[in-house]
Design a protein around this motif. Structure first.
Motif, mmCIF file in Angstrom:
data_model
loop_
_atom_site.group_PDB
_atom_site.id
_atom_site.type_symbol
_atom_site.label_atom_id
_atom_site.label_comp_id
_atom_site.label_asym_id
_atom_site.label_seq_id
_atom_site.Cartn_x
_atom_site.Cartn_y
_atom_site.Cartn_z
ATOM 1 N N CYS A 65 0.837 -1.206 0.000
ATOM 2 C CA CYS A 65 0.000 0.000 0.000
ATOM 3 C C CYS A 65 0.865 1.246 0.000
ATOM 4 O O CYS A 65 0.624 2.194 -0.747
ATOM 5 C CB CYS A 65 -0.885 0.031 1.238
ATOM 6 N N ALA A 66 1.859 1.257 0.861
ATOM 7 C CA ALA A 66 2.744 2.413 0.965
ATOM 8 C C ALA A 66 3.530 2.613 -0.327
ATOM 9 O O ALA A 66 3.722 3.745 -0.772
ATOM 10 C CB ALA A 66 3.690 2.244 2.147
ATOM 11 N N LEU A 67 3.963 1.537 -0.961
ATOM 12 C CA LEU A 67 4.699 1.667 -2.222
ATOM 13 C C LEU A 67 3.812 2.203 -3.342
ATOM 14 O O LEU A 67 4.248 3.025 -4.153
ATOM 15 C CB LEU A 67 5.298 0.323 -2.620
ATOM 16 N N VAL A 68 2.564 1.759 -3.387
ATOM 17 C CA VAL A 68 1.634 2.266 -4.394
ATOM 18 C C VAL A 68 1.390 3.756 -4.185
ATOM 19 O O VAL A 68 1.414 4.548 -5.133
ATOM 20 C CB VAL A 68 0.305 1.480 -4.356
ATOM 21 N N GLN A 69 1.176 4.159 -2.936
ATOM 22 C CA GLN A 69 0.937 5.568 -2.644
ATOM 23 C C GLN A 69 2.150 6.409 -2.999
ATOM 24 O O GLN A 69 2.017 7.499 -3.547
ATOM 25 C CB GLN A 69 0.586 5.764 -1.164
ATOM 26 N N LEU A 70 3.337 5.907 -2.690
ATOM 27 C CA LEU A 70 4.558 6.646 -3.003
ATOM 28 C C LEU A 70 4.720 6.832 -4.503
ATOM 29 O O LEU A 70 5.063 7.920 -4.973
ATOM 30 C CB LEU A 70 5.762 5.918 -2.416
ATOM 31 N N SER A 71 4.452 5.777 -5.263
ATOM 32 C CA SER A 71 4.568 5.911 -6.713
ATOM 33 C C SER A 71 3.508 6.855 -7.276
ATOM 34 O O SER A 71 3.770 7.624 -8.195
ATOM 35 C CB SER A 71 4.484 4.549 -7.389
ATOM 36 N N LEU A 72 2.290 6.833 -6.718
ATOM 37 C CA LEU A 72 1.246 7.742 -7.191
ATOM 38 C C LEU A 72 1.573 9.196 -6.865
ATOM 39 O O LEU A 72 1.219 10.099 -7.630
ATOM 40 C CB LEU A 72 -0.102 7.360 -6.589
ATOM 41 N N VAL A 73 2.256 9.443 -5.745
ATOM 42 C CA VAL A 73 2.667 10.805 -5.411
ATOM 43 C C VAL A 73 3.594 11.336 -6.489
ATOM 44 O O VAL A 73 3.445 12.461 -6.969
ATOM 45 C CB VAL A 73 3.351 10.851 -4.027
ATOM 46 N N PHE A 74 4.556 10.528 -6.899
ATOM 47 C CA PHE A 74 5.494 10.979 -7.923
ATOM 48 C C PHE A 74 4.818 11.150 -9.280
ATOM 49 O O PHE A 74 5.139 12.057 -10.027
ATOM 50 C CB PHE A 74 6.679 10.027 -8.023
ATOM 51 N N ILE A 75 3.857 10.281 -9.607
ATOM 52 C CA ILE A 75 3.139 10.422 -10.874
ATOM 53 C C ILE A 75 2.329 11.712 -10.881
ATOM 54 O O ILE A 75 2.343 12.465 -11.848
ATOM 55 C CB ILE A 75 2.230 9.195 -11.122
ATOM 56 N N HIS A 76 1.631 12.005 -9.786
ATOM 57 C CA HIS A 76 0.837 13.232 -9.721
ATOM 58 C C HIS A 76 1.726 14.474 -9.751
ATOM 59 O O HIS A 76 1.355 15.488 -10.319
ATOM 60 C CB HIS A 76 -0.030 13.251 -8.452
#
Length: 68
Positions: free
Chosen positions: A35-46
């Motif tokens: 979950c944390a890895l998905v959120q971290l990657s989405l932060v960078f994408i946004h």
């Protein structure tokens, strides 16, 4: 996404009630680390795609990024 996280938390609480610390820890690790890895990657994408929005960053920190 949210139901899977909720199910993992309920399962972990069940392990906690029975005193099985190893399975409780493993369940939390395998549920929350991805979950944390998905959120971290989405932060960078946004951040790369759009302008800097503090609300989106806050939602990602609260693990609610996929709802955005």
């Amino acid at each position: 996404f949210m139901s899977e996280t909720a199910a993992a938390l309920c399962l972990s609480a069940g392990y906690h009630d029975t005193g099985d610390r190893m399975w409780e820890t493993l369940t939390l690790l395998f549920a929350l680390f991805p979950c944390a890895l998905v959120q971290l990657s989405l932060v960078f994408i946004h951040r790369d795609v759009s302008r800097d929005r503090p609300l989106v960053l806050l939602l990602h920190l609260l693990q609610l990024g996929p709802l955005v």
